[in-house]
Scaffold this active site. Structure first.
Site, PDB file in Angstrom:
ATOM      1  CG  ASP A   1      -1.706   1.223   1.423  1.00  0.00           C
ATOM      2  OD1 ASP A   1      -2.331   1.658   0.447  1.00  0.00           O
ATOM      3  OD2 ASP A   1      -1.689   1.777   2.540  1.00  0.00           O
TER       4      ASP A   1
ATOM      5  CG  ASP B   1      -1.782   7.489   0.246  1.00  0.00           C
ATOM      6  OD1 ASP B   1      -1.912   8.721   0.243  1.00  0.00           O
ATOM      7  OD2 ASP B   1      -1.638   6.821  -0.796  1.00  0.00           O
TER       8      ASP B   1
END
Length: 408
Positions: free
Chosen positions: A200, A202
């Site tokens: 991922d 953020d």
């Protein structure tokens, strides 16, 4: 006269020195002795060597034991002999088919409390510890390096009574003591041969939520931040929240994106992690509910192989408040992970996924090693493994890397 082969456990201890093992085994060779098992460890130049021996009946044990005792005296070491009954040996052999697991304990400073608590959980689950080894480097008493780690691997054997309870117990240790991360993995060929790591973006690769940064520049920071937090907690549908948040960015100048990208705060350990993964031939990917613009910036900075994220629509140098193409949500991340594994021609068990939000759970559960990184409690409890104290480079220890592999 003894007509049967004897089984003897030989334990050697004392100050380590070059040639010691050669001297011992040379004597064994002279008596045509078979070695059934062997293990050696050295801690602070203190040797502990164990050898399980099959002594042929024709050789007899008394002669070679006498020679070993004399050699031990000459070398200044201690030896101990323990006879092993054949039926006990066969029982031991029959247990070798049991599953094995690796427990990895990571902390800044390794305390007896950490070892006691982790080994107690292992015992409660009916598992036997076969070996314990340090995989982190030695640290000077005068060292002030706050980035150093103390990492220990337990090799354990057996079938856990309740894996979910054990995982929860390890999470509780980490939460209670702070500064401690613990992983529990099956010791399989896949664990030793991971090939693809999917991240991922953020709040995982970077220490911010980019959409919140964009929203601040657009003057709608508080409104967007509330929607983001609710989505990460799994309280509202990700696609719905995504469309709503993006619409609030309408009219923002494209130059703002460039400024934010150039100042993205990388998560601690990210550069060390990617440098090491690249050196050893791992493939890497960003699978993000964020935006391609920022993912591609990180791709160039960290030499990442793949980026899949959302595309913001831009017209006349400004954001339109709309997106282009399919939204990358939790289900899409899992689908992309599956496709990348197929493209790279690897088993899903060879894939690692790392994320912090509820929309990462589908890919965390699909991957052979799913890691919740500084995640929300709900995500941490649902994922296979978690990192709550260390940086991203902690992942390397989960893979069995030693400091000398990383820093060399």
């Amino acid at each position: 006269m003894n007509t049967k082969n004897e089984i003897i456990l030989l334990n050697v201890s004392g100050h380590d020195k070059p040639g010691l093992t050669a001297s011992i085994t040379k004597i064994l060779m002279q008596y045509d002795i078979n070695i059934l098992d062997i293990g050696q460890s050295v801690i602070h130049d203190d040797l502990n060597l164990g050898i399980l021996l099959e002594v042929p009946a024709k050789s007899g044990s008394s002669a070679f034991l006498k020679d070993l005792l004399f050699e031990a005296y000459s070398l200044g070491i201690n030896v101990k002999f323990t006879p092993i009954q054949t039926d006990k040996y066969e029982d031991w052999v029959s247990n070798q088919g049991k599953k094995r697991y690796i427990v990895t304990l990571i902390s800044h400073v390794l305390k007896a409390e950490h070892m006691a608590n982790v080994s107690a959980v292992v015992a409660e689950q009916g598992l036997n510890i076969d070996s314990i080894k340090r995989i982190s480097g030695r640290v000077s008493m005068n060292s002030k390096d706050e980035q150093s780690h103390a990492v220990v691997e337990f090799s354990v054997r057996g079938v856990p009574k309740d894996i979910e309870q054990m995982k929860l117990d390890f999470i509780n240790i980490s939460n209670r003591e702070g500064g401690v991360d613990i992983a529990f993995q099956e010791d399989s060929v896949f664990r030793r041969n991971r090939r693809l790591v999917c991240f991922d973006m953020d709040s995982t690769l970077i220490q911010t939520e980019v959409i919140d940064e964009l929203a601040k520049r657009a003057g709608v920071g508080d409104e967007v931040s509330k929607i983001t937090e609710s989505a990460m907690r799994g309280e509202i549908d990700f696609k719905q929240s995504f469309i709503k948040r993006v619409s609030l960015l309408k009219g923002l100048d494209e130059s703002v994106m460039r400024d934010i990208a150039e100042n993205l705060p990388l998560t601690k350990g990210a550069e060390r992690l990617f440098k090491t993964l690249k050196r050893y031939g791992y493939r890497t990917a960003i699978l993000s509910g964020g935006f391609n613009y920022f993912g591609n910036y990180l791709k160039n900075k960290l030499d990442i192989d793949y980026v899949f994220a959302n595309e913001l629509e831009i017209a006349n140098g400004k954001l339109t408040g709309r997106h282009v193409g399919e939204i990358v949500d939790g289900a899409r991340k899992a689908e992309l992970l599956n496709l990348l594994a197929f493209k790279e021609d690897i088993h899903l068990e060879q894939v690692i996924a790392v994320g912090d939000g509820s929309n990462d759970l589908p890919m965390l559960k699909l991957a052979g090693l799913g890691i919740a990184f500084h995640a929300k409690p709900k995500v941490k409890e649902s994922a296979q493994h978690s990192i709550s104290a260390g940086g991203l480079d902690t992942i390397l220890y989960f893979l069995g890397f030693r400091d000398r592999d990383i820093n060399g």
